[in-house]
Design an enzyme around this catalytic site. Structure first.
Site, PDB file in Angstrom:
ATOM      1  N   HIS A  65       3.126  -0.709  -2.849  1.00  0.00           N
ATOM      2  CA  HIS A  65       2.591   0.388  -2.040  1.00  0.00           C
ATOM      3  C   HIS A  65       2.966   1.732  -2.646  1.00  0.00           C
ATOM      4  O   HIS A  65       3.850   1.832  -3.507  1.00  0.00           O
ATOM      5  CB  HIS A  65       3.094   0.295  -0.584  1.00  0.00           C
ATOM      6  CG  HIS A  65       4.542   0.648  -0.394  1.00  0.00           C
ATOM      7  ND1 HIS A  65       5.007   1.334   0.701  1.00  0.00           N
ATOM      8  CD2 HIS A  65       5.635   0.399  -1.168  1.00  0.00           C
ATOM      9  CE1 HIS A  65       6.313   1.487   0.610  1.00  0.00           C
ATOM     10  NE2 HIS A  65       6.717   0.931  -0.504  1.00  0.00           N
ATOM     11  N   CYS A 101      -1.217   5.947  -0.017  1.00  0.00           N
ATOM     12  CA  CYS A 101      -1.094   4.512   0.291  1.00  0.00           C
ATOM     13  C   CYS A 101      -2.448   3.811   0.376  1.00  0.00           C
ATOM     14  O   CYS A 101      -2.658   2.750  -0.230  1.00  0.00           O
ATOM     15  CB  CYS A 101      -0.284   4.310   1.568  1.00  0.00           C
ATOM     16  SG  CYS A 101      -1.061   4.930   3.085  1.00  0.00           S
ATOM     17  N   HIS A 139       0.204   3.668   7.634  1.00  0.00           N
ATOM     18  CA  HIS A 139       0.639   3.261   6.288  1.00  0.00           C
ATOM     19  C   HIS A 139       0.127   1.858   5.989  1.00  0.00           C
ATOM     20  O   HIS A 139      -0.076   1.047   6.901  1.00  0.00           O
ATOM     21  CB  HIS A 139       2.166   3.300   6.172  1.00  0.00           C
ATOM     22  CG  HIS A 139       2.657   3.151   4.762  1.00  0.00           C
ATOM     23  ND1 HIS A 139       2.468   4.124   3.802  1.00  0.00           N
ATOM     24  CD2 HIS A 139       3.295   2.129   4.133  1.00  0.00           C
ATOM     25  CE1 HIS A 139       2.991   3.717   2.651  1.00  0.00           C
ATOM     26  NE2 HIS A 139       3.496   2.506   2.832  1.00  0.00           N
TER      27      HIS A 139
END
Length: 357
Positions: free
Chosen positions: A331, A271, A319
């Protein structure tokens, strides 16, 4: 007669005592052997619902994501320290060469004085009876003294610098080793969490795995709908900056590429690898990990975000996704998934950061 009676009584008494003190073999009743115990059947395992399995898998992948952030940070610090050690190694070598040169020059001066009877050339001219030579000698003595003093000062400074470089190199070496230990520990944790999640998924039948994917999508859709219903998007209408447009273009061009923990492209990403590389492509370098992006980059209110801004997710900032407009992010979700578009509110939002002001 009395003697006979006494003797007979004595014999009778002895016999009686002998009978009383003789060991008695008691005939105890036999003890019945215990009946063999039949082990109780273990309770049948409680079958988890598919929703419980989904939540457990999600938790495992989130833990893996947090460990990935720790790994990436340790790797970045290791790279910096390795570079610093290389720089210091060169500085130490240069310092040693400089000290050797200065010592050689000091030795040459000492040898010259020895050849001149312990006096520098200028001092000999001072002792001359010639006035002109006397003045020249005074100047040479002064110059020689200044040169000797400067040589000694430079030698001392070089030695001090060398000691500092050596200490710094030792310190960076210790930090480098500590970060390598952190990396190894994080890597072990990442693999353990991912393996556990994959094992859970592998135990599901094909149709259950398909249902699991639909449940993931439904959960994300429900969260996104709730976020939009809160009015969060009503004030979000800002235009991206020039750099933001470049970052968005880079990130969306990676859609379809697989998530791989620790990856920074070009074939796969995690990510924060995706977001950091996108902003590097926009000539605005940012920290490598989502936690450092959250810690170091300027925070902006959700209602003020614009395309290119980064949305940090979960309470541990484990994240990150890039806002691309219209309530969506791009993402790299997790292992087993590809870079994709998703609802900006499909996960728990911690906050928003802006790489460029």
């Amino acid at each position: 007669m009395n003697r006979r009676h006494c003797a007979a009584a004595a014999v009778t008494l002895v016999c009686a005592l002998a009978l009383l003190t003789a060991p008695v073999q008691a005939m105890a009743a036999p003890i019945p052997e215990p009946a063999p115990t039949v082990p109780a059947s273990p309770p049948a395992p409680v079958k988890k619902s598919l929703e419980q399995v989904r939540q457990e898998i999600d938790t495992l992948y989130r833990k893996a994501g947090a460990a990935t952030d720790a790994y990436n940070l340790a790797e970045e610090q290791s790279k910096k320290q390795s570079g610093e050690i290389l720089r210091l190694t060169k500085a130490i070598a240069d310092g040693q060469a400089r000290i050797a040169e200065l010592k050689s020059r000091a030795g040459a001066q000492a040898r010259e004085q020895y050849r001149n009877g312990g006096l520098p050339a200028g001092a000999q001219l001072v002792l001359s009876g010639n006035p002109s030579l006397f003045l020249d000698g005074v100047n040479q003595v002064r110059q020689g003294q200044q040169a000797a003093k400067g040589l000694l000062t430079e030698l001392t400074r070089s030695q001090e610098d060398l000691e500092t470089y050596t200490k710094d190199a030792s310190l960076n070496g210790a930090k480098l080793e500590a970060n390598r230990v952190k990396q190894a520990k994080a890597k072990k944790s990442i693999n353990a969490q991912i393996d556990a999640a994959k094992k859970l998924e592998s135990q599901l039948a094909k149709e259950e795995r398909a249902r699991l994917l639909r449940m993931e999508q439904d959960a994300a859709s429900t969260a996104q709908s709730a976020w939009l219903s809160s009015g969060a998007l009503s004030d979000i209408n800002r235009e991206a900056s020039a750099a933001g447009r470049q970052a968005v273009a880079f990130a969306t061009a990676q859609i379809g590429k697989p998530y791989v923990w620790g990856a920074e492209g070009p074939g796969s990403y995690d990510c924060s690898g995706l977001t950091s590389q996108a902003w590097a492509a926009a000539k605005s370098p940012i920290p490598r990990t989502s936690q450092e992006q959250w810690r170091q980059l300027p925070h902006v209110p959700v209602q003020d975000m614009r395309p290119g801004d980064l949305i940090i997710y979960h309470s541990d900032a484990s994240h990150v996704g890039m806002y691309v407009g219209d309530g969506s992010i791009v993402h790299a979700p997790r292992p087993g998934r590809n870079v994709t578009l998703a609802g900006a509110g499909s996960m728990e939002i911690l906050g928003v950061v802006r790489p460029d002001r």
